[in-house]
Enzyme design. Structure first.
Site, PDB file in Angstrom:
ATOM      1  CG  ASN A 100      -3.715  -4.785  12.869  1.00 24.77           C
ATOM      2  OD1 ASN A 100      -3.207  -4.679  11.816  1.00 24.77           O
ATOM      3  ND2 ASN A 100      -3.857  -5.961  13.376  1.00 24.77           N
ATOM      4  CE  LYS A 133     -21.219  22.873 -29.038  1.00 26.01           C
ATOM      5  NZ  LYS A 133     -20.995  22.098 -28.260  1.00 26.01           N
ATOM      6  CG  HIS A 192     -43.472  19.777 -11.604  1.00 25.18           C
ATOM      7  ND1 HIS A 192     -43.701  18.369 -11.060  1.00 25.18           N
ATOM      8  CD2 HIS A 192     -44.096  20.620 -10.583  1.00 25.18           C
ATOM      9  CE1 HIS A 192     -44.205  18.360 -10.190  1.00 25.18           C
ATOM     10  NE2 HIS A 192     -44.691  19.713  -9.840  1.00 25.18           N
ATOM     11  CE1 TYR A 200      -6.066  -3.671   8.802  1.00 26.38           C
ATOM     12  CE2 TYR A 200      -5.361  -5.792   8.642  1.00 26.38           C
ATOM     13  CZ  TYR A 200      -5.297  -4.645   8.001  1.00 26.38           C
ATOM     14  OH  TYR A 200      -5.014  -4.034   7.002  1.00 26.38           O
ATOM     15  CD  GLU A 255     -20.388  19.754 -20.056  1.00 28.72           C
ATOM     16  OE1 GLU A 255     -21.080  19.169 -20.969  1.00 28.72           O
ATOM     17  OE2 GLU A 255     -19.554  20.206 -20.492  1.00 28.72           O
ATOM     18  CE  LYS A 282      -4.300   2.779   4.446  1.00 30.95           C
ATOM     19  NZ  LYS A 282      -5.198   1.906   5.066  1.00 30.95           N
ATOM     20  CB  SER A 328     -15.766  22.361 -30.208  1.00 30.44           C
ATOM     21  OG  SER A 328     -15.574  21.582 -31.362  1.00 30.44           O
ATOM     22  CB  SER A 367      -0.980  -0.045   1.152  1.00 29.81           C
ATOM     23  OG  SER A 367      -0.070  -0.223   2.516  1.00 29.81           O
TER      24      SER A 367
HETATM   25  N1  ARG Z   1      -1.089  -1.252   4.955  1.00 33.09           N
HETATM   26  C1  ARG Z   1      -2.174  -1.848   5.857  1.00 33.09           C
HETATM   27  C2  ARG Z   1      -3.556  -1.223   6.125  1.00 33.09           C
HETATM   28  O1  ARG Z   1      -3.577  -0.267   5.378  1.00 33.09           O
HETATM   29  C3  ARG Z   1      -1.551  -1.647   7.349  1.00 33.09           C
HETATM   30  C4  ARG Z   1      -2.050  -2.784   8.415  1.00 33.09           C
HETATM   31  C5  ARG Z   1      -1.523  -3.948   8.308  1.00 33.09           C
HETATM   32  N2  ARG Z   1      -1.888  -4.659   9.153  1.00 33.09           N
HETATM   33  C6  ARG Z   1      -1.729  -5.891   9.180  1.00 33.09           C
HETATM   34  N3  ARG Z   1      -2.267  -6.890  10.011  1.00 33.09           N
HETATM   35  N4  ARG Z   1      -1.445  -6.508   7.704  1.00 33.09           N
HETATM   36  O2  ARG Z   1      -4.593  -1.725   6.310  1.00 33.09           O
END
Ligand code: ARG
Length: 463
Positions: A116, A289, A162, A323, A296, A331, A283, A30
């Site tokens: 976590n 245009k 309306h 978790y 939009e 995210k 355009s 991530s």
């Molecule tokens: N990148 C993970 C998330 O956004 C972080 C937490 C990871 N925890 C785990 N037990 N793998 O959730």
């Protein structure tokens, strides 16, 4: 053999004999999107390290060493954050960088915490700041709408139900409606912020920890209002992110309606407004245009923010406590909604600042039309005719005017009196658009005096 990421690169390598498949690594990493929480991760880690020292879990020197190392990273990574490499996430990235700087001491930072509770803390800090950014952007858009309303205080235009002409209204009144909507959006953002601003850190993986941590101290240090009281709840729920997304969605819904009107008003059929050139595009084939692309695109982007909300709700609905890696999906949804909503608010504000209403066109739209029909009914009702009967008489007058190709304001007294001898010469002057607007004096109504009062109130609300 498929490529493997070495286990030495991992926070959790001990239990594994080999590395992780490169494809899985890329799939679950991530860092490319959570790196934007680098300040939050470092700041929360500083608070954690301070608490570990204050409670004697680490020595004062260890705590001070960790804090210095984290602060050095904070300074070194300004302003763009860390380089994106093959670290799994921002938490491993920070730990690896700290390890490089401090050696084995870095490994002590993770005492009494887990990723976590760490990720939930970082995310809440990030969204708390997001709420503040949203509030400022909402205010900016309100101010732009307000300025546009003030610049068009004497413009009267048809009001619709309306999408049919209903009763004339002041353009300023119409624009102020959106300012109030955005005021409630700000309330919602502030309200979401209250529940975002509670501390998960200290929940550890899911059950708490045996170390004598001081969660209240960390909460105070990071400006959280309180701690979350249940460790499972603290690491498992993302309702706060859903609330954040819901607040963004309602803002986008409001902006989308405003933009839909702007697009209509800018069309040749209405031609009520002149859009600022900077917010239009041309355009490639039709030289005449001037397209309302900004409006939009805001209308279009509302769909994607609603998608972020629905996506996260769907991700959450089947998750057992506590978790699960599914939660990592929170995210991108929230970041996308925040970026999109902020960008749309800023474009909407810029566009509103440049919009000019064409009085000739709004007046022309009111010429020869029937939206004073309620005035005739009200007039007769004031003279004692039951409103239902008065409504009927007024309807007959409308039918007559229509057959003559006239508007209600164009009818003579003689013509009007064909339908009721209660009608006297004080009625025709009440049928012009200005008079119809001026008559709506109830509180919250569109009479100029009321709208000026409203302006005072809304200025105080906008700040
Ligand atoms: N990148 C993970 C998330 O956004 C972080 C937490 C990871 N925890 C785990 N037990 N793998 O959730």
């Amino acid at each position: 053999m498929t490529e493997r990421i070495p286990k030495s690169n991992k926070l959790w390598g001990g239990r594994f004999s080999g590395g992780v498949d490169a494809a899985l690594h890329q799939f679950h990493a991530s860092l490319p999107f959570d790196a934007r929480m680098w300040r939050e991760d470092l700041t929360a880690s500083v608070a954690h390290a301070r608490m570990l020292g204050a409670t004697g879990i680490l020595t004062a020197e260890e705590s001070a060493g960790l804090i210095a190392g984290l602060q050095a990273l904070l300074a070194a990574w300004e302003p763009n954050g860390p380089e994106i490499d093959d670290q799994e996430d921002i938490h491993s990235k920070v730990e690896a960088a700290l390890c490089e700087a401090l050696g084995p001491l870095a490994g002590k930072l993770h005492t009494a915490r887990s990723r976590n509770d760490q990720v939930a803390t970082d995310f809440r800090l990030y969204l708390r700041n997001g709420c503040d950014q949203l509030d400022a952007a909402l205010q900016e858009t309100q101010r732009a709408l307000l300025a546009c309303a003030e610049a068009h205080l004497d413009v009267v235009m048809p009001g619709f139900t309306h999408l049919q002409h209903a009763q004339p209204v002041l353009t300023a009144h119409h624009l102020l409606a959106y300012v109030w909507m955005l005021a409630r959006d700000r309330e919602r953002v502030a309200d979401a912020r209250v529940r975002i601003n509670r501390l998960p850190l200290g929940a550890a993986a899911l059950a708490g920890t045996k170390f004598p941590i001081d969660r209240e101290m960390v909460a105070r240090d990071l400006g959280f209002e309180s701690i979350l009281e249940n460790s499972l709840d603290a690491v498992a729920d993302r309702d706060f992110a859903v609330e954040f997304l819901a607040a963004c969605s309602l803002t986008m819904m409001h902006l989308s309606r405003l933009c839909e009107e702007i697009i209509l008003w800018a069309s040749q059929e209405f031609a009520w407004i002149e859009l600022p050139e900077g917010y239009c595009t041309g355009s490639s084939i039709m030289p005449q245009k001037k397209n309302p692309d900004g409006a939009e695109l805001i209308r279009g982007k509302s769909g994607r923010v609603f998608g972020d909300l629905l996506g996260l709700l769907t991700t959450l609905k089947g998750l057992p406590l506590a978790y699960n890696k599914d939660l990592q999906e929170d995210k991108e949804a929230a970041f996308d909604a925040l970026d999109t909503t902020l960008a749309c608010l800023r474009i909407a504000a810029g566009m509103m600042r440049g919009i000019v209403f064409r009085r000739d066109r709004t007046l022309a739209a009111l010429a020869g039309e029937m939206s004073a029909a309620t005035e005739i009914a009200d007039y007769l009702a004031e003279k004692g005719v039951p409103f239902r009967d008065a409504h009927h008489v007024s309807g007959e007058i409308v039918r007559y005017a229509d057959s003559q190709g006239k508007g209600l304001a164009d009818l003579s007294l003689t013509e009007l009196r064909q339908y009721s001898d209660l009608i006297e010469d004080d009625l025709p002057p009440l049928l012009t658009p200005e008079a119809v607007v001026a008559a709506k004096t109830s509180s919250g109504g569109t009479a100029p005096a009321r709208v000026r009062e409203q302006l005072e109130k809304v200025r105080a609300v906008v700040g």
